[in-house]
Scaffold this motif. Structure first.
Motif, PDB file in Angstrom:
ATOM      1  N   LEU A 179      56.332   9.749  15.246  1.00 50.43           N
ATOM      2  CA  LEU A 179      55.773  11.002  15.746  1.00 50.43           C
ATOM      3  C   LEU A 179      56.500  11.487  16.992  1.00 50.43           C
ATOM      4  CD1 LEU A 179      51.944  10.355  15.248  1.00 50.43           C
ATOM      5  CD2 LEU A 179      53.424  11.852  13.894  1.00 50.43           C
ATOM      6  N   ASP A 186      52.653  21.631  17.815  1.00 45.33           N
ATOM      7  CA  ASP A 186      51.937  20.834  16.819  1.00 45.33           C
ATOM      8  C   ASP A 186      52.396  19.377  16.844  1.00 45.33           C
ATOM      9  OD1 ASP A 186      50.570  23.090  16.046  1.00 45.33           O
ATOM     10  OD2 ASP A 186      51.803  23.476  14.273  1.00 45.33           O
ATOM     11  N   ALA A 187      53.699  19.169  17.024  1.00 46.73           N
ATOM     12  CA  ALA A 187      54.234  17.805  17.061  1.00 46.73           C
ATOM     13  C   ALA A 187      53.708  17.048  18.282  1.00 46.73           C
ATOM     14  CB  ALA A 187      55.761  17.842  17.072  1.00 46.73           C
ATOM     15  N   TYR A 241      50.909  17.688  19.895  1.00 48.43           N
ATOM     16  CA  TYR A 241      49.477  17.457  19.679  1.00 48.43           C
ATOM     17  C   TYR A 241      49.253  16.288  18.724  1.00 48.43           C
ATOM     18  CZ  TYR A 241      44.664  18.153  18.148  1.00 48.43           C
ATOM     19  OH  TYR A 241      43.352  17.960  17.853  1.00 48.43           O
ATOM     20  N   ALA A 242      50.056  16.188  17.683  1.00 50.85           N
ATOM     21  CA  ALA A 242      49.879  15.119  16.694  1.00 50.85           C
ATOM     22  C   ALA A 242      50.078  13.750  17.334  1.00 50.85           C
ATOM     23  CB  ALA A 242      50.850  15.319  15.534  1.00 50.85           C
ATOM     24  N   TYR A 293      47.305  10.795  18.060  1.00 45.59           N
ATOM     25  CA  TYR A 293      47.554   9.428  17.573  1.00 45.59           C
ATOM     26  C   TYR A 293      47.383   8.414  18.700  1.00 45.59           C
ATOM     27  CZ  TYR A 293      49.914   5.472  15.383  1.00 45.59           C
ATOM     28  OH  TYR A 293      50.210   4.227  14.872  1.00 45.59           O
TER      29      TYR A 293
END
Length: 308
Positions: free
Chosen positions: A41, A219-220, A222-223, A227
């Motif tokens: 990620l 978005d990346a 936030y992901a 996690y």
């Protein structure tokens, strides 16, 4: 040369009704990105940042993941040193993205236990950060000026504690909160000048995600942040024992599937340049850099946007 068509009504300034003065940024900047493969990620964040730099900022990006063919021919140390020398001779920059893996590998270089990350083991490129630090840090500490080097970290997924000690003597930028200031460093332009404050349209913390590549970057981030909240010991989980690494007992389920997937990287039109807009007297200068287009590419086959 392709440039933006500017609408004076879009210019943010107390003198917005005046005719703006356009100043062309003549040179397209290049940035070598140094980072650690902490997690899949996090690797996605790095790739999305590269897309944002290319698409929104018109910046040429040098990244190992985007140049595996040349890297395989030259070898990691030669590839890194060649790019470092090219940047030293130019006005281009080296961007060091600090993270938990960067700090752990730096401490290992200083005598702590060696660090093996799962993404490094599974990557055909291996650990690129350790040779990068061994090449860059001696030049950094001997440098009369730190203008060539930009140190930053994503404060939603990393912290200032992850900045190796040699880099504490220079400014550390928080991304994406201070991305605009960072990009001024790339351009070698002062944000604060006598009688005015420059700013760059679309790069502020509350604006950068309005374009496609910026939205993908947000978005990346936030992901990975989500996690980390669900897996507070994620970094320990990514560590691989040296015995496991040497005997090749890495589980197949951890093999990176990026080689077979198609992603979208957004490219800036070759030859186009950002344009600075000065509204005359006061106080704001705007740099317009609109997105151009998207093309599908395979991450395993993409070539870096430069020529040897």
């Amino acid at each position: 040369m392709i440039t933006s068509i500017l609408d004076p009504a879009d210019i943010t300034s107390t003198a917005a009704k005046e005719t703006p003065e356009g100043v062309q940024v003549q040179e397209r900047k290049r940035v070598l990105i140094i980072y650690s493969l902490d997690h899949p990620l996090y690797k996605n964040i790095v790739l999305k940042l590269c897309a944002f730099l290319m698409a929104k900022c018109g910046t040429e990006v040098v990244l190992d993941l985007l140049d595996s063919a040349n890297l395989g021919v030259l070898g990691s140390v030669q590839w890194l040193d060649w790019h470092r020398e090219q940047i030293e001779r130019s006005s281009d920059k080296i961007l060091i993205l600090c993270s938990q893996g960067v700090q752990a590998k730096w401490r290992a270089m200083c005598g702590d236990k060696r660090v093996f990350l799962r993404e490094d083991v599974n990557s055909p490129l291996g650990d690129m950060l350790t040779p990068a630090l061994s090449l860059i840090v001696p030049h950094f500490v001997r440098s009369a000026s730190f203008q060539k080097y930009i140190v930053a970290y994503f404060d939603d997924v990393c912290s200032e504690e992850h900045v190796p000690s040699p880099f504490n003597i220079t400014v550390r930028f928080k991304l994406m909160k201070q991305f605009e200031e960072l990009f001024f460093r790339i351009l070698d332009i002062e944000k604060h000048e006598p009688g005015r404050v420059n700013y760059i349209e679309g790069l502020a913390e509350d604006e950068y995600y309005h374009c496609p590549s910026g939205g993908a970057l947000k978005d990346a981030i936030y992901a990975f942040h989500a996690y980390q909240l669900e897996h507070p010991h994620w970094f320990k989980d990514e560590l691989v024992e040296e015995s496991e690494f040497l005997t090749g007992k890495i589980s197949a389920k951890f093999i990176d599937t990026a080689k077979t997937t198609t992603n979208f990287i957004t490219y800036y039109v070759p030859g186009s340049s950002p344009q600075i807009i000065n509204n005359g007297n006061p106080l704001h200068t705007t740099l317009y850099m609109p997105e151009k287009f998207q093309i599908p590419i395979s991450l395993s086959n993409v070539q870096a946007p430069y020529n040897y």
